[in-house]
Design a protein around this motif. Structure first.
Motif, PDB file in Angstrom:
ATOM      1  N   THR A  82     -48.040  -6.919  65.348  1.00 25.32           N
ATOM      2  CA  THR A  82     -46.658  -6.829  65.809  1.00 25.32           C
ATOM      3  C   THR A  82     -45.771  -7.010  64.590  1.00 25.32           C
ATOM      4  N   LEU A  83     -44.947  -6.008  64.319  1.00 26.43           N
ATOM      5  CA  LEU A  83     -44.123  -6.013  63.111  1.00 26.43           C
ATOM      6  C   LEU A  83     -42.643  -6.049  63.467  1.00 26.43           C
ATOM      7  N   GLN A  84     -41.891  -6.729  62.628  1.00 28.05           N
ATOM      8  CA  GLN A  84     -40.434  -6.664  62.727  1.00 28.05           C
ATOM      9  C   GLN A  84     -39.971  -5.678  61.671  1.00 28.05           C
ATOM     10  N   ARG A  85     -39.465  -4.551  62.139  1.00 27.74           N
ATOM     11  CA  ARG A  85     -39.082  -3.491  61.219  1.00 27.74           C
ATOM     12  C   ARG A  85     -37.742  -3.794  60.551  1.00 27.74           C
ATOM     13  N   ALA A  86     -37.378  -2.950  59.598  1.00 24.35           N
ATOM     14  CA  ALA A  86     -36.167  -3.187  58.813  1.00 24.35           C
ATOM     15  C   ALA A  86     -34.918  -3.254  59.682  1.00 24.35           C
ATOM     16  N   ASN A  87     -34.930  -2.542  60.822  1.00 25.43           N
ATOM     17  CA  ASN A  87     -33.762  -2.556  61.707  1.00 25.43           C
ATOM     18  C   ASN A  87     -33.729  -3.775  62.628  1.00 25.43           C
ATOM     19  N   GLY A  88     -34.736  -4.650  62.485  1.00 22.76           N
ATOM     20  CA  GLY A  88     -34.773  -5.868  63.288  1.00 22.76           C
ATOM     21  C   GLY A  88     -35.587  -5.754  64.559  1.00 22.76           C
ATOM     22  N   ASN A  89     -35.927  -4.531  64.961  1.00 29.20           N
ATOM     23  CA  ASN A  89     -36.715  -4.332  66.176  1.00 29.20           C
ATOM     24  C   ASN A  89     -38.192  -4.626  65.929  1.00 29.20           C
ATOM     25  N   LYS A  90     -38.859  -5.099  66.972  1.00 31.84           N
ATOM     26  CA  LYS A  90     -40.288  -5.368  66.877  1.00 31.84           C
ATOM     27  C   LYS A  90     -41.075  -4.209  67.483  1.00 31.84           C
ATOM     28  N   ALA A  91     -42.232  -3.931  66.898  1.00 28.97           N
ATOM     29  CA  ALA A  91     -43.083  -2.851  67.385  1.00 28.97           C
ATOM     30  C   ALA A  91     -44.531  -3.175  67.052  1.00 28.97           C
ATOM     31  N   VAL A  92     -45.436  -2.614  67.851  1.00 29.27           N
ATOM     32  CA  VAL A  92     -46.868  -2.842  67.643  1.00 29.27           C
ATOM     33  C   VAL A  92     -47.460  -1.656  66.884  1.00 29.27           C
ATOM     34  N   TYR A  93     -48.143  -1.957  65.808  1.00 28.13           N
ATOM     35  CA  TYR A  93     -48.823  -0.941  65.002  1.00 28.13           C
ATOM     36  C   TYR A  93     -50.328  -1.198  65.029  1.00 28.13           C
ATOM     37  N   TYR A  94     -51.098  -0.109  65.023  1.00 27.70           N
ATOM     38  CA  TYR A  94     -52.554  -0.205  65.002  1.00 27.70           C
ATOM     39  C   TYR A  94     -53.078   0.260  63.648  1.00 27.70           C
ATOM     40  N   TYR A  95     -54.107  -0.438  63.177  1.00 29.78           N
ATOM     41  CA  TYR A  95     -54.809   0.036  61.985  1.00 29.78           C
ATOM     42  C   TYR A  95     -55.955   0.914  62.461  1.00 29.78           C
ATOM     43  N   VAL A  96     -55.952   2.176  62.039  1.00 25.98           N
ATOM     44  CA  VAL A  96     -56.931   3.144  62.533  1.00 25.98           C
ATOM     45  C   VAL A  96     -57.638   3.836  61.372  1.00 25.98           C
ATOM     46  N   LYS A  97     -58.839   4.344  61.681  1.00 24.58           N
ATOM     47  CA  LYS A  97     -59.601   5.155  60.729  1.00 24.58           C
ATOM     48  C   LYS A  97     -60.205   6.333  61.484  1.00 24.58           C
ATOM     49  N   ASN A  98     -60.397   7.438  60.772  1.00 23.96           N
ATOM     50  CA  ASN A  98     -61.145   8.526  61.385  1.00 23.96           C
ATOM     51  C   ASN A  98     -62.638   8.229  61.284  1.00 23.96           C
ATOM     52  N   GLY A  99     -63.469   9.150  61.744  1.00 25.39           N
ATOM     53  CA  GLY A  99     -64.904   8.888  61.824  1.00 25.39           C
ATOM     54  C   GLY A  99     -65.559   8.513  60.512  1.00 25.39           C
ATOM     55  N   ASN A 100     -65.173   9.169  59.423  1.00 25.11           N
ATOM     56  CA  ASN A 100     -65.808   8.859  58.132  1.00 25.11           C
ATOM     57  C   ASN A 100     -65.017   7.841  57.315  1.00 25.11           C
ATOM     58  N   GLY A 101     -63.918   7.357  57.871  1.00 22.49           N
ATOM     59  CA  GLY A 101     -63.149   6.309  57.211  1.00 22.49           C
ATOM     60  C   GLY A 101     -62.245   6.768  56.086  1.00 22.49           C
ATOM     61  N   LYS A 102     -62.148   8.081  55.864  1.00 19.34           N
ATOM     62  CA  LYS A 102     -61.344   8.575  54.742  1.00 19.34           C
ATOM     63  C   LYS A 102     -59.857   8.670  55.084  1.00 19.34           C
ATOM     64  N   VAL A 103     -59.558   8.906  56.350  1.00 19.10           N
ATOM     65  CA  VAL A 103     -58.160   8.965  56.785  1.00 19.10           C
ATOM     66  C   VAL A 103     -57.875   7.680  57.554  1.00 19.10           C
ATOM     67  N   LYS A 104     -57.035   6.848  56.998  1.00 18.15           N
ATOM     68  CA  LYS A 104     -56.825   5.529  57.596  1.00 18.15           C
ATOM     69  C   LYS A 104     -55.418   5.038  57.302  1.00 18.15           C
ATOM     70  N   GLY A 105     -54.987   4.079  58.093  1.00 19.71           N
ATOM     71  CA  GLY A 105     -53.672   3.503  57.870  1.00 19.71           C
ATOM     72  C   GLY A 105     -53.116   2.872  59.126  1.00 19.71           C
ATOM     73  N   TRP A 106     -51.886   2.384  59.019  1.00 16.62           N
ATOM     74  CA  TRP A 106     -51.187   1.739  60.133  1.00 16.62           C
ATOM     75  C   TRP A 106     -50.258   2.748  60.788  1.00 16.62           C
ATOM     76  N   ILE A 107     -50.343   2.858  62.113  1.00 11.16           N
ATOM     77  CA  ILE A 107     -49.521   3.809  62.848  1.00 11.16           C
ATOM     78  C   ILE A 107     -48.948   3.136  64.087  1.00 11.16           C
ATOM     79  N   TRP A 108     -47.735   3.503  64.443  1.00 12.78           N
ATOM     80  CA  TRP A 108     -47.104   2.945  65.641  1.00 12.78           C
ATOM     81  C   TRP A 108     -47.946   3.282  66.866  1.00 12.78           C
TER      82      TRP A 108
END
Length: 230
Positions: A82-108
């Motif tokens: 759960t992140l507090q973004r620059a505008n002050g709003n809170k949102a939930v982000y997931y850390y995800v990876k594709n099958g081989n782990g090469k495409v990954k990151g945090w996404i809303w």
């Protein structure tokens, strides 16, 4: 000579101003970083990204992938924040990876849709029912009573809390083991099972369905289990 001194003076001011401006920009950039409010480990589950960006970290300052470039890629969740973004709003982000782990990151989380294997969920459901049916009579009745307590305002944490309280109150070791298994399966798949019951699990014929909005409600799950317990 005066012209040279004047030029040096102007150059010095420009350098000084440039440094100040650079420092100001750096501070400004840092101030826009998102802040972590809380984190949680997730059961690995398949999703599709329908829009948005994947970020390198929870600061949300560096985009590493555009989800539009991966319309058919299956991503797997590993943790949430759960992140507090620059505008002050809170949102939930997931850390995800594709099958081989090469495409990954945090996404809303709102940019993800859950992929559900209907046959696998039916199998999970049958396992839960089988465990409940093989509890001792008293504890089976206790589980039934808990399920009957769940109304349309009840949430997944409510159900899990009740099951935990029951587990902690008994001394029958085989039942404790079974309740632990029931707890873990409902914790990991409670949301999807509730969705399937609410949509009519026997009417869902596709092998895999995509769900955009899962919620924490458990009324349909509780009623579905009650209908199937012997």
């Amino acid at each position: 000579m005066k012209h040279i001194i004047a030029k040096l003076w102007v150059l010095g001011l420009a350098v000084l101003f440039g440094i100040g401006l650079s420092q100001s920009n750096t501070v400004s950039a840092k101030s826009t970083a998102a802040k972590v409010v809380s984190t949680q480990s997730l059961t690995k589950a398949p999703y599709r990204a329908v829009s948005g960006y994947l970020y390198s970290s929870t600061t949300l300052q560096k985009k590493v992938h555009n989800a539009d470039n991966y319309p058919l890629t299956t991503f797997y969740t590993y943790k949430s924040a759960t992140l507090q973004r620059a505008n002050g709003n809170k949102a939930v982000y997931y850390y995800v990876k594709n099958g081989n782990g090469k495409v990954k990151g945090w996404i809303w989380s709102g940019h993800l849709v859950r992929l559900i294997n209907i046959n696998q969920q039916r199998k999970q459901l049958n396992q839960i029912i089988g465990l409940i049916d093989t509890l001792s009579t008293d504890n089976k009745n206790n589980v039934i009573s808990i399920l009957k307590l769940m109304d349309k305002q009840s949430t997944l944490p409510d159900l899990l809390t009740q099951l935990t309280n029951l587990k902690n109150s008994i001394t029958n070791n085989p039942d404790i083991i079974k309740l632990n298994q029931i707890f873990e399966m409902i914790k990991s798949d409670g949301q999807t099972l509730n969705y399937l019951f609410s949509e009519g699990i026997n009417k869902l014929y596709p092998k895999v369905v995509a769900i955009h909005n899962l919620n924490n409600q458990v009324f349909a799950l509780a009623q579905g289990l009650l209908d199937r317990i012997n």
